[in-house]
Design an enzyme around this catalytic site. Structure first.
Site, mmCIF file in Angstrom:
data_model
loop_
_atom_site.group_PDB
_atom_site.id
_atom_site.type_symbol
_atom_site.label_atom_id
_atom_site.label_comp_id
_atom_site.label_asym_id
_atom_site.label_seq_id
_atom_site.Cartn_x
_atom_site.Cartn_y
_atom_site.Cartn_z
ATOM 1 N N VAL A 11 -0.057 2.974 -7.140
ATOM 2 C CA VAL A 11 0.058 2.688 -8.587
ATOM 3 C C VAL A 11 -0.550 3.820 -9.409
ATOM 4 O O VAL A 11 0.051 4.308 -10.365
ATOM 5 C CB VAL A 11 -0.613 1.342 -8.933
ATOM 6 C CG1 VAL A 11 -0.641 1.115 -10.446
ATOM 7 C CG2 VAL A 11 0.108 0.190 -8.240
ATOM 8 N N ASP A 30 -10.559 9.855 -7.433
ATOM 9 C CA ASP A 30 -10.667 8.946 -6.291
ATOM 10 C C ASP A 30 -11.891 9.344 -5.463
ATOM 11 O O ASP A 30 -12.346 10.491 -5.521
ATOM 12 C CB ASP A 30 -9.390 9.040 -5.421
ATOM 13 C CG ASP A 30 -9.225 7.837 -4.496
ATOM 14 O OD1 ASP A 30 -8.334 7.007 -4.741
ATOM 15 O OD2 ASP A 30 -10.043 7.738 -3.542
ATOM 16 N N THR A 120 -4.409 -5.532 -10.363
ATOM 17 C CA THR A 120 -4.170 -6.973 -10.457
ATOM 18 C C THR A 120 -5.492 -7.704 -10.283
ATOM 19 O O THR A 120 -6.118 -7.598 -9.227
ATOM 20 C CB THR A 120 -3.182 -7.404 -9.356
ATOM 21 O OG1 THR A 120 -1.983 -6.637 -9.481
ATOM 22 C CG2 THR A 120 -2.863 -8.885 -9.445
ATOM 23 N N PHE A 148 4.354 -3.419 -12.767
ATOM 24 C CA PHE A 148 5.393 -4.187 -12.067
ATOM 25 C C PHE A 148 6.231 -3.242 -11.213
ATOM 26 O O PHE A 148 7.446 -3.343 -11.158
ATOM 27 C CB PHE A 148 6.261 -4.948 -13.089
ATOM 28 C CG PHE A 148 5.463 -5.884 -13.967
ATOM 29 C CD1 PHE A 148 5.088 -5.499 -15.248
ATOM 30 C CD2 PHE A 148 5.048 -7.122 -13.493
ATOM 31 C CE1 PHE A 148 4.341 -6.353 -16.049
ATOM 32 C CE2 PHE A 148 4.297 -7.981 -14.297
ATOM 33 C CZ PHE A 148 3.943 -7.591 -15.576
ATOM 34 N N ARG A 150 7.896 -1.493 -8.045
ATOM 35 C CA ARG A 150 8.334 -1.849 -6.687
ATOM 36 C C ARG A 150 8.259 -0.605 -5.803
ATOM 37 O O ARG A 150 8.723 0.479 -6.224
ATOM 38 C CB ARG A 150 9.792 -2.341 -6.723
ATOM 39 C CG ARG A 150 10.017 -3.663 -7.430
ATOM 40 C CD ARG A 150 11.502 -3.863 -7.700
ATOM 41 N NE ARG A 150 12.009 -2.818 -8.615
ATOM 42 C CZ ARG A 150 13.303 -2.558 -8.778
ATOM 43 N NH1 ARG A 150 14.225 -3.214 -8.082
ATOM 44 N NH2 ARG A 150 13.679 -1.602 -9.634
ATOM 45 N N GLY A 249 16.478 -13.680 4.649
ATOM 46 C CA GLY A 249 16.173 -12.776 5.765
ATOM 47 C C GLY A 249 14.915 -13.211 6.475
ATOM 48 O O GLY A 249 14.562 -14.389 6.477
ATOM 49 N N GLY A 253 7.258 -9.458 2.465
ATOM 50 C CA GLY A 253 6.009 -8.836 2.932
ATOM 51 C C GLY A 253 5.501 -7.889 1.864
ATOM 52 O O GLY A 253 5.749 -8.097 0.674
ATOM 53 N N CYS A 256 1.807 -6.832 -2.072
ATOM 54 C CA CYS A 256 1.668 -7.537 -3.348
ATOM 55 C C CYS A 256 2.097 -8.992 -3.329
ATOM 56 O O CYS A 256 1.284 -9.872 -3.632
ATOM 57 C CB CYS A 256 2.451 -6.773 -4.420
ATOM 58 S SG CYS A 256 1.737 -5.176 -4.734
ATOM 59 N N ARG A 323 2.362 -2.807 5.393
ATOM 60 C CA ARG A 323 1.410 -3.890 5.098
ATOM 61 C C ARG A 323 2.152 -5.214 4.908
ATOM 62 O O ARG A 323 3.112 -5.292 4.160
ATOM 63 C CB ARG A 323 0.603 -3.546 3.841
ATOM 64 C CG ARG A 323 -0.411 -2.425 4.036
ATOM 65 C CD ARG A 323 -1.069 -2.045 2.735
ATOM 66 N NE ARG A 323 -0.110 -1.389 1.837
ATOM 67 C CZ ARG A 323 -0.454 -0.995 0.604
ATOM 68 N NH1 ARG A 323 -1.674 -1.211 0.122
ATOM 69 N NH2 ARG A 323 0.444 -0.382 -0.163
HETATM 70 C C1 UDX Z 1 6.697 -6.399 -5.714
HETATM 71 C C2 UDX Z 1 7.229 -6.753 -7.092
HETATM 72 O O1 UDX Z 1 8.665 -6.697 -7.081
HETATM 73 C C3 UDX Z 1 6.697 -5.754 -8.122
HETATM 74 O O2 UDX Z 1 7.146 -6.117 -9.414
HETATM 75 C C4 UDX Z 1 5.171 -5.769 -8.071
HETATM 76 O O3 UDX Z 1 4.629 -4.844 -8.992
HETATM 77 C C5 UDX Z 1 4.687 -5.439 -6.678
HETATM 78 O O4 UDX Z 1 5.258 -6.359 -5.735
HETATM 79 P P1 UDX Z 1 7.235 -4.710 -3.770
HETATM 80 O O5 UDX Z 1 6.113 -5.379 -3.071
HETATM 81 O O6 UDX Z 1 7.314 -3.221 -3.761
HETATM 82 O O7 UDX Z 1 7.215 -5.161 -5.357
HETATM 83 O O8 UDX Z 1 8.573 -5.210 -3.105
HETATM 84 P P2 UDX Z 1 9.800 -6.098 -3.547
HETATM 85 O O9 UDX Z 1 10.944 -5.213 -3.767
HETATM 86 O O10 UDX Z 1 9.415 -7.042 -4.600
HETATM 87 O O11 UDX Z 1 10.076 -6.944 -2.178
HETATM 88 C C6 UDX Z 1 9.013 -7.727 -1.712
HETATM 89 C C7 UDX Z 1 9.441 -8.346 -0.392
HETATM 90 O O12 UDX Z 1 10.433 -9.353 -0.632
HETATM 91 C C8 UDX Z 1 10.041 -7.360 0.606
HETATM 92 O O13 UDX Z 1 9.555 -7.654 1.905
HETATM 93 C C9 UDX Z 1 11.531 -7.659 0.538
HETATM 94 O O14 UDX Z 1 12.195 -7.382 1.765
HETATM 95 C C10 UDX Z 1 11.518 -9.151 0.255
HETATM 96 N N1 UDX Z 1 12.723 -9.625 -0.432
HETATM 97 C C11 UDX Z 1 12.993 -9.185 -1.681
HETATM 98 C C12 UDX Z 1 13.543 -10.547 0.220
HETATM 99 O O15 UDX Z 1 13.292 -10.936 1.357
HETATM 100 N N2 UDX Z 1 14.644 -11.003 -0.438
HETATM 101 C C13 UDX Z 1 14.962 -10.588 -1.704
HETATM 102 O O16 UDX Z 1 15.986 -11.032 -2.229
HETATM 103 C C14 UDX Z 1 14.110 -9.638 -2.340
#
Ligand code: UDX
Length: 441
Positions: A11, A30, A120, A148, A150, A249, A253, A256, A323
């Site tokens: 971030v 850091d 957060t 937010f 990703r 699926g 994971g 976040c 992670r």
């Molecule tokens: C998430 C939030 O989207 C983001 O807004 C926040 O700031 C941080 O956490 P991120 O953890 O990078 O972002 O991943 P994201 O794209 O949200 O996917 C999270 C998990 O959900 C992944 O393991 C993904 O494979 C899974 N996922 C996502 C599904 O299994 N199905 C979906 O339809 C969407």
């Protein structure tokens, strides 16, 4: 503006590069000197598409530099942004040690007029810190500004956010953030400190809820022989639902969604609410790898001595981050059940967090030779565009289990492969009622 970003993680670095691109003068600090050294050389210590080139551009422009915290704090900074980690402890409670340490460093080495919390943090943290800061410097204002981003599309999200949330104790205190983000064409919502903190947790918990919801439907589709992708598509055509985050699926994971879901459950428990809905969302996600494992075991007629090839180790495509990866959870279970597993991932090499006994391959087709089954666990384009005739020729068995429902069953059938998805319209013989909520305590 002269800005300090404390925390050179995913971030902090993405935010700093974005602010430097807007013309602000940014210093990232850091405590990890190796990380500072690598970043100063123009390389991010993590995989994020497009970041290294923007990082080098910002360094070359003189708008960005990296220093050790707290010695490198810039006296002339107008704003310090906290982007430090806030991990959960074993009971899901947020550990604020890094936040408190960053604030202590600022108090000791020079407190800017504005402190922004991008990390957060549990509801109420901002107000507690604002009092601490005001005691030291009455004119200092604290702003809660959650991110937010990703992983895998962080630069896009930083440059084109859906919204900017600005949590303040007094509305007038929001002006500095409007100046900071003046280059962004995104709606700004000014809220109270606590609402801004809760918006972050609530957004991630809701995204997690959508994923677990469609994964529950995938289980019903497995029982009934229906295609959950078709069901998700039909649902998503309702503008009130939309098509995002309805991809069934092996589960969600990352660093976040699981953490923030746990954090919200933990905060609710602290005020006596047991939020069963959120607990069920977590339970579905925790049991989804076992659900997929059940399908693998039935497809192979047992796991002992079987050879499984796996594509994908990270928690999703577009990142090397493992992670909370459900892929690693599933592969660990297969190894414990006596199968041998060899895996390939486009970005991930070996590492300490891999389950014991997992073998690593260096290329896409290497794991396939003599394997009884191929497991696809992240939706990389490289996997979707594989040569399925070659896959068929290399496998000993002929089953491909699509853990992200990202493959075309007909294309695989044409190559003579048996396609198994997660609720993808091929009825599978499953034990009835094998996943019942609430679990027997
Ligand atoms: C998430 C939030 O989207 C983001 O807004 C926040 O700031 C941080 O956490 P991120 O953890 O990078 O972002 O991943 P994201 O794209 O949200 O996917 C999270 C998990 O959900 C992944 O393991 C993904 O494979 C899974 N996922 C996502 C599904 O299994 N199905 C979906 O339809 C969407």
């Amino acid at each position: 503006m002269r800005v300090e970003v404390i925390g050179a993680g995913f971030v902090g670095v993405v935010t700093a590069v974005t602010l430097a691109r807007f013309g602000h003068r940014v210093t990232v600090l850091d405590v990890d000197d190796r990380k500072i050294g690598k970043l100063s050389g123009g390389t991010a210590p993590f995989y994020e598409p497009g970041l290294d080139s923007l990082l080098r551009e910002a360094l070359a422009s003189g708008c960005l530099d990296f220093r050790l915290f707290p010695a490198g704090l810039a006296k002339e900074a107008q704003l310090a942004m906290l982007c430090v980690g806030t991990p959960n402890d074993a009971r899901g409670r947020t550990d604020l040690a890094q936040v408190d340490s960053a604030v202590a460093g600022l108090l000791a080495h020079g407190l800017p007029e504005t402190i922004v919390i991008k990390s957060t943090v549990p509801v109420g943290t901002g107000r507690r810190l604002a009092k601490q800061l005001n005691d030291a410097r009455p004119a200092c204002r604290l702003v809660v500004n959650p991110e937010f981003l990703r992983e895998g599309s962080a630069l896009h999200d930083a440059l084109h956010p859906d919204r900017i949330i600005v949590g303040v104790a007094e509305p007038a205190q929001a002006s500095c953030l409007l100046e900071l983000y003046r280059e962004l064409e995104a709606p700004v919502l000014v809220t109270g400190l606590e609402e801004a903190e809760l918006i972050k947790y609530a957004s991630n918990a809701f995204l997690a809820t959508r994923v677990s919801f469609i994964n529950v439907l995938s289980r019903l589709c497995d029982h009934w022989g229906l295609d959950v992708n078709v069901v998700a598509r039909g649902m998503g055509m309702d503008h009130r639902i939309g098509g995002q985050f309805l991809q069934a699926g092996i589960g969600f994971g990352g660093s976040c969604l699981p953490k923030d879901l746990d954090g919200l459950i933990s905060q609710a428990a602290a005020c006596g609410e047991n939020v069963n809905l959120l607990r069920a969302v977590r339970w579905v996600n925790e049991t989804q790898p076992a659900w997929v494992m059940e399908k693998i075991e039935r497809a192979l007629g047992g796991l002992q001595g079987k050879r499984v090839a796996a594509w994908g180790l990270s928690f999703k495509a577009g990142t090397d981050d493992r992670r909370g990866s459900p892929a690693l959870e599933l592969l660990g279970r297969l190894l414990e059940a006596g199968a041998s597993v060899i895996a390939y991932d486009p970005t991930a090499t070996g590492g300490p967090e891999l389950p014991p006994g997992l073998q690593m391959a260096g290329s896409l087709y290497e794991p396939l030779s003599q394997a009884d089954l191929l497991l696809v666990l992240t939706e990389w384009q490289e996997f979707q565009e594989a040569d399925w005739d070659r896959v068929k020729s290399l496998l000993k068995g002929n089953v491909v289990l699509d853990g992200r429902n990202c493959l075309d069953p007909d294309r695989l059938a044409t190559a003579g492969l048996t396609y198994l998805g997660v609720g993808r319209g091929r009825p599978v013989e499953l034990r009835k009622g094998c996943f019942v909520w609430p679990p027997a305590s």
